[in-house]
Scaffold this active site. Sequence first.
Site, PDB file in Angstrom:
ATOM      1  N   SER A   7       0.856  -1.190   0.000  1.00  0.00           N
ATOM      2  CA  SER A   7       0.000   0.000   0.000  1.00  0.00           C
ATOM      3  C   SER A   7       0.890   1.237   0.000  1.00  0.00           C
ATOM      4  O   SER A   7       1.632   1.478   0.954  1.00  0.00           O
ATOM      5  CB  SER A   7      -0.879   0.000   1.254  1.00  0.00           C
ATOM      6  OG  SER A   7      -1.325   1.324   1.498  1.00  0.00           O
ATOM      7  N   HIS A  32      -1.241  -1.298  -4.289  1.00  0.00           N
ATOM      8  CA  HIS A  32      -2.499  -0.939  -3.624  1.00  0.00           C
ATOM      9  C   HIS A  32      -2.557   0.571  -3.379  1.00  0.00           C
ATOM     10  O   HIS A  32      -1.644   1.143  -2.784  1.00  0.00           O
ATOM     11  CB  HIS A  32      -2.578  -1.701  -2.299  1.00  0.00           C
ATOM     12  CG  HIS A  32      -3.856  -1.557  -1.548  1.00  0.00           C
ATOM     13  ND1 HIS A  32      -4.989  -2.304  -1.827  1.00  0.00           N
ATOM     14  CD2 HIS A  32      -4.196  -0.745  -0.512  1.00  0.00           C
ATOM     15  CE1 HIS A  32      -5.958  -1.967  -0.995  1.00  0.00           C
ATOM     16  NE2 HIS A  32      -5.509  -1.020  -0.183  1.00  0.00           N
ATOM     17  N   ASP A  34      -4.753   3.640  -1.788  1.00  0.00           N
ATOM     18  CA  ASP A  34      -5.832   3.950  -0.841  1.00  0.00           C
ATOM     19  C   ASP A  34      -6.408   5.330  -1.096  1.00  0.00           C
ATOM     20  O   ASP A  34      -5.743   6.340  -0.843  1.00  0.00           O
ATOM     21  CB  ASP A  34      -5.291   3.873   0.587  1.00  0.00           C
ATOM     22  CG  ASP A  34      -5.032   2.436   1.014  1.00  0.00           C
ATOM     23  OD1 ASP A  34      -5.966   1.625   0.909  1.00  0.00           O
ATOM     24  OD2 ASP A  34      -3.905   2.137   1.451  1.00  0.00           O
ATOM     25  N   MET A  36      -9.056   8.093  -0.055  1.00  0.00           N
ATOM     26  CA  MET A  36      -9.884   8.481   1.099  1.00  0.00           C
ATOM     27  C   MET A  36     -10.444   9.889   0.904  1.00  0.00           C
ATOM     28  O   MET A  36      -9.729  10.763   0.396  1.00  0.00           O
ATOM     29  CB  MET A  36      -9.047   8.457   2.377  1.00  0.00           C
ATOM     30  CG  MET A  36      -8.368   7.118   2.627  1.00  0.00           C
ATOM     31  SD  MET A  36      -7.550   7.095   4.227  1.00  0.00           S
ATOM     32  CE  MET A  36      -6.649   5.547   4.123  1.00  0.00           C
ATOM     33  N   HIS A  65      -8.411   1.044  -3.911  1.00  0.00           N
ATOM     34  CA  HIS A  65      -9.333   0.818  -2.792  1.00  0.00           C
ATOM     35  C   HIS A  65     -10.049   2.137  -2.487  1.00  0.00           C
ATOM     36  O   HIS A  65      -9.444   3.060  -1.960  1.00  0.00           O
ATOM     37  CB  HIS A  65      -8.486   0.315  -1.599  1.00  0.00           C
ATOM     38  CG  HIS A  65      -9.217   0.155  -0.314  1.00  0.00           C
ATOM     39  ND1 HIS A  65      -8.559  -0.063   0.879  1.00  0.00           N
ATOM     40  CD2 HIS A  65     -10.542   0.178  -0.008  1.00  0.00           C
ATOM     41  CE1 HIS A  65      -9.446  -0.158   1.859  1.00  0.00           C
ATOM     42  NE2 HIS A  65     -10.658  -0.007   1.342  1.00  0.00           N
ATOM     43  N   MET A  67     -12.243   4.384  -0.475  1.00  0.00           N
ATOM     44  CA  MET A  67     -12.886   4.640   0.821  1.00  0.00           C
ATOM     45  C   MET A  67     -13.561   5.990   0.710  1.00  0.00           C
ATOM     46  O   MET A  67     -13.152   6.980   1.337  1.00  0.00           O
ATOM     47  CB  MET A  67     -11.814   4.631   1.924  1.00  0.00           C
ATOM     48  CG  MET A  67     -11.316   3.239   2.261  1.00  0.00           C
ATOM     49  SD  MET A  67      -9.709   3.241   3.083  1.00  0.00           S
ATOM     50  CE  MET A  67      -8.630   3.271   1.667  1.00  0.00           C
ATOM     51  N   MET A 136     -11.419  -5.773   5.677  1.00  0.00           N
ATOM     52  CA  MET A 136     -10.583  -4.837   6.434  1.00  0.00           C
ATOM     53  C   MET A 136     -10.259  -5.478   7.780  1.00  0.00           C
ATOM     54  O   MET A 136     -11.148  -5.947   8.490  1.00  0.00           O
ATOM     55  CB  MET A 136     -11.310  -3.514   6.683  1.00  0.00           C
ATOM     56  CG  MET A 136     -11.494  -2.621   5.461  1.00  0.00           C
ATOM     57  SD  MET A 136      -9.994  -2.257   4.525  1.00  0.00           S
ATOM     58  CE  MET A 136      -8.952  -1.472   5.754  1.00  0.00           C
ATOM     59  N   ASP A 174      -6.543  -6.416   4.449  1.00  0.00           N
ATOM     60  CA  ASP A 174      -5.908  -5.090   4.472  1.00  0.00           C
ATOM     61  C   ASP A 174      -5.927  -4.509   5.886  1.00  0.00           C
ATOM     62  O   ASP A 174      -6.996  -4.282   6.455  1.00  0.00           O
ATOM     63  CB  ASP A 174      -6.686  -4.181   3.506  1.00  0.00           C
ATOM     64  CG  ASP A 174      -6.062  -2.800   3.355  1.00  0.00           C
ATOM     65  OD1 ASP A 174      -4.991  -2.545   3.938  1.00  0.00           O
ATOM     66  OD2 ASP A 174      -6.672  -1.978   2.634  1.00  0.00           O
TER      67      ASP A 174
HETATM   68  C1  DX5 Z   1      -6.208   1.596   5.724  1.00  0.00           C
HETATM   69  C2  DX5 Z   1      -5.749   1.280   4.318  1.00  0.00           C
HETATM   70  C3  DX5 Z   1      -4.614   0.310   4.265  1.00  0.00           C
HETATM   71  C4  DX5 Z   1      -3.368   0.773   4.951  1.00  0.00           C
HETATM   72  C5  DX5 Z   1      -2.647  -0.433   5.455  1.00  0.00           C
HETATM   73  O1  DX5 Z   1      -7.357   2.342   5.677  1.00  0.00           O
HETATM   74  O2  DX5 Z   1      -6.808   0.722   3.561  1.00  0.00           O
HETATM   75  O3  DX5 Z   1      -4.350  -0.109   2.939  1.00  0.00           O
HETATM   76  O4  DX5 Z   1      -2.503   1.509   4.142  1.00  0.00           O
HETATM   77  O5  DX5 Z   1      -1.572  -0.017   6.215  1.00  0.00           O
HETATM   78  P1  DX5 Z   1      -0.789  -1.000   7.186  1.00  0.00           P
HETATM   79  O6  DX5 Z   1      -0.306  -2.153   6.353  1.00  0.00           O
HETATM   80  O7  DX5 Z   1       0.288  -0.155   7.708  1.00  0.00           O
HETATM   81  O8  DX5 Z   1      -1.761  -1.463   8.239  1.00  0.00           O
HETATM   82 ZN    ZN Z   2      -6.395  -0.229   1.562  1.00  0.00          ZN
END
Ligand code: DX5
Ligand code: ZN
Length: 220
Positions: A7, A32, A34, A36, A65, A67, A136, A174
């Site tokens: 990620s 990956h 993320d 947000m 991903h 969110m 998650m 994840d």
């Molecule tokens: C959290 C994200 C993850 C995050 C994982 O909301 O979706 O992808 O980056 O980070 P680690 O591996 O550090 O838990």
């Molecule tokens: Zn993620």
Amino acid sequence: MKLIAPSILSADFTTLGDEIRNVEAAGADWIHIDVMDGHFVPNITMGPVIVEAVKKVTELPLDVHLMIERPDQFIPEFVNAGADLISVHVETCPHLNRTIDLIRCSECRAGVVLNPATSLSTIEWILEYIDFVLLMSVNPGFGGQSFISNTIDKTRQLKRMIEKKGLSTLIQIDGGVNEKTIYSISKAGADVFVAGSAIFGTGDYKKTIKKLKDKLTDPS
Ligand code: DX5
Ligand code: ZN
């Protein structure tokens, strides 16, 4: 075939291109990303512009991903930016079949994400229409959080659900995936492992990813 998806949330953004080239050379399988929005989750990160930039520096599939609230509104932009896989949270999609159709009408593979406290029953009737389920194992919003341990049991139950329906849906996990947690997650039936803080920032990505891959089958 088990896959590691670093990620980039934990990457050094001042040298993002190099970070991505380095994890690719070190054996990463997907990248990956993320996304947000500061509404669905209490943090703001990246958008289609970053996906477009990342696409230019890697051959690896881009796993986006989302969110975000109202994902339908933005899916075409992420498709155009070069996403290869797009996942949406079941908590944000009142018309999930429509959203999945929107992802799949492009060349993209579609995934549905469940927060840690969201029941597997919410995806019972969508499972046959999707390519992967993302469970998650932390509450989404930030990297570096601790793995929520009952995700192991949830993974086992999801695996059984998929097998019972005769499907080949992938299970992705994840949050809090690291050298200590990855073996039990793998044993429970997961296929794709997202790891942010366990990879980025460690000195030698080749060594780190190899260790994670070894631990998929070896608990010692
Ligand atoms: C959290 C994200 C993850 C995050 C994982 O909301 O979706 O992808 O980056 O980070 P680690 O591996 O550090 O838990
Ligand atoms: Zn993620």
